[in-house]
Enzyme design. Structure first.
Site, PDB file in Angstrom:
ATOM      1  CG  ASN A 236      -0.329  -0.436   2.480  1.00 43.89           C
ATOM      2  OD1 ASN A 236       0.256  -1.511   2.549  1.00 43.89           O
ATOM      3  ND2 ASN A 236      -0.421   0.385   3.502  1.00 43.89           N
TER       4      ASN A 236
ATOM      5  CD  GLN B 151      -3.754  -0.191  -1.458  1.00 42.55           C
ATOM      6  OE1 GLN B 151      -4.013   0.361  -2.527  1.00 42.55           O
ATOM      7  NE2 GLN B 151      -4.127   0.331  -0.296  1.00 42.55           N
TER       8      GLN B 151
ATOM      9  CG  HIS C   6     -12.339   1.699   1.666  1.00 43.12           C
ATOM     10  ND1 HIS C   6     -11.301   2.587   1.781  1.00 43.12           N
ATOM     11  CD2 HIS C   6     -12.080   0.696   2.526  1.00 43.12           C
ATOM     12  CE1 HIS C   6     -10.448   2.131   2.700  1.00 43.12           C
ATOM     13  NE2 HIS C   6     -10.897   0.984   3.166  1.00 43.12           N
TER      14      HIS C   6
ATOM     15  CB  CYS D 198      -3.333   3.288   9.575  1.00 41.29           C
ATOM     16  SG  CYS D 198      -4.241   2.297   8.405  1.00 41.29           S
TER      17      CYS D 198
END
Ligand code: PLP
Length: 380
Positions: free
Chosen positions: A152, A182, A204, A326
């Site tokens: 990611n 991903q 998402h 995050c």
């Protein structure tokens, strides 16, 4: 006039108009519980089964392979570990890579604290996994291997098919999981070709809403539930199904081939952007020598005050991130860049991730603003 420039698509994507419309239609009209036996319930159930077919098709799953809907890919990842451990309690060895998303790494560390032996495979400067090291770590009693399809933060793609072959050769009983969050919608993902037992998906990341994911489970692969309760998802995942979001993810899955096709354009834009940015002194593109996702660029600048750069871009309504989303609240060092042994002075980096909505004009505006801010910051 460009309003805002969203270049943080590895963190999340904009829900597409068509998907949003469909989600609202289902929310409004199909509110029945999919477990209910009357018409409204059965209709909800049909919608869910349709979505399951669409998503299975998008990853080339066989008819008898299973796919369960989850609340997110973090749940899919956690479930895989929990299931493997419950299916084979006598086996105690797990392998992960050092650059996994935290939903895999932290789960592995949780089980390590519970007494499991966890081998963390390193990567080289380019983010590539050392296959010889992987071979050496595999044992006949290895329970689970969990290695991501694409990273990611850097976009570096791992050779999952090869890793599955190597793993099953040495340890035929080993369970192989890949976090493909991903990769979906950016490069082809074909579970038949890969030979994986489990594969995680998050809606998402390909223009579906947040809060819905899936876990692919190969037909013969054992699976025990992570969430206990009702009989939903054929007893494999309890909880009333989120019909509207599942439907939305199913609709988004219909566009996966189109998104992959559009990725070729992303790659051109990304490469052009990197070419321009590399003209600036003391810039490093992390993972550039590896096979990467076509939409991702991890740009590192020597001794850059990344927070100020992000803020400067944000003031111009240009949205990018540092490392994974995050971590963006606390700008520390990324475990991915640390694993790649990126020199300390280059460990503050910017992740730019494109989507099918990204235009050349947006990339040009980003390059211009980026250069301007860097110049200003370096003068200070
Ligand atoms: N795995 C990877 C590689 C990710 O990039 C992410 C999200 O950033 C996740 C897992 C977690 O996905 P979710 O937000 O659906 O829990």
């Amino acid at each position: 006039m460009i309003e805002e420039i969203y270049l943080d698509n590895n963190a999340t994507t904009k829900i597409s108009d068509k998907v949003l419309e469909e989600q609202c239609r289902i929310l409004k009209n199909y509110y029945g519980n999919a477990s209910s036996v009357y018409y409204l319930g059965k209709e909800s159930n049909k919608i869910i089964e349709n979505a399951r077919v669409n998503i299975k098709r998008s990853i080339n799953a066989a008819a008898d392979d299973r796919l369960i809907f989850t609340g997110c890919a973090s749940e899919s990842n956690n479930s895989t570990f929990f299931s493997a451990i419950n299916c084979f309690p006598q086996k105690k060895h797990i392998i992960v890579s050092a650059v996994e998303h935290l939903s895999v790494l932290s789960t592995a560390m949780f089980w390590k604290e519970k007494g499991y032996e966890v081998t963390v495979i390193g990567v080289d400067h380019d983010g590539k996994l050392n296959i010889d090291e992987f071979k050496k770590c595999l044992r006949k009693d290895t329970l689970l291997v969990s290695i991501m399809f694409a990273n990611n933060e850097t976009g570096v793609v791992f050779p999952i098919k090869k890793l599955v072959e190597v793993a099953k050769n040495i340890a035929p009983e080993v369970l192989f999981h890949t976090d493909a969050v991903q990769a979906i919608g950016k490069i082809p993902v074909d579970v038949k070709e890969l030979g994986v037992d489990y594969l995680s998906i998050s809606g998402h990341k390909f223009h579906a809403p947040k809060g819905v994911g899936a876990l692919y489970i190969r037909n013969q692969a054992p699976f025990k539930p992570f969430i206990f309760g009702g009989h939903q998802e054929r007893n494999l995942r309890a909880g009333t199904e989120n019909t509207a979001s599942i439907h939305a993810m199913g609709i988004a899955a219909l566009d996966i081939e189109y998104l992959i096709e559009k990725s070729k354009n992303n790659e051109k834009l990304r490469d052009f952007m990197e070419e321009e940015i590399e003209k600036i002194e003391d810039i490093m593109i992390i993972g550039k020598n590896s096979e990467r996702l076509p939409n991702t660029s991890n740009i590192s600048m020597k001794n850059m005050r990344i927070a100020e750069l992000l803020l400067g871009l944000s003031r111009e309504k240009i949205y990018v991130s540092t490392g994974s989303a995050c971590n963006s609240k606390s700008i520390g060092t990324s475990h991915v860049l640390t694993a790649m042994d990126v020199p300390k002075e280059y460990q503050q980096s910017l992740r730019v991730s494109l989507s099918s909505y990204t235009t050349g004009a947006e990339i040009n505006a980003f390059i211009k603003e980026f250069k301007k801010i860097i110049k200003k910051l370096r003068r200070k």
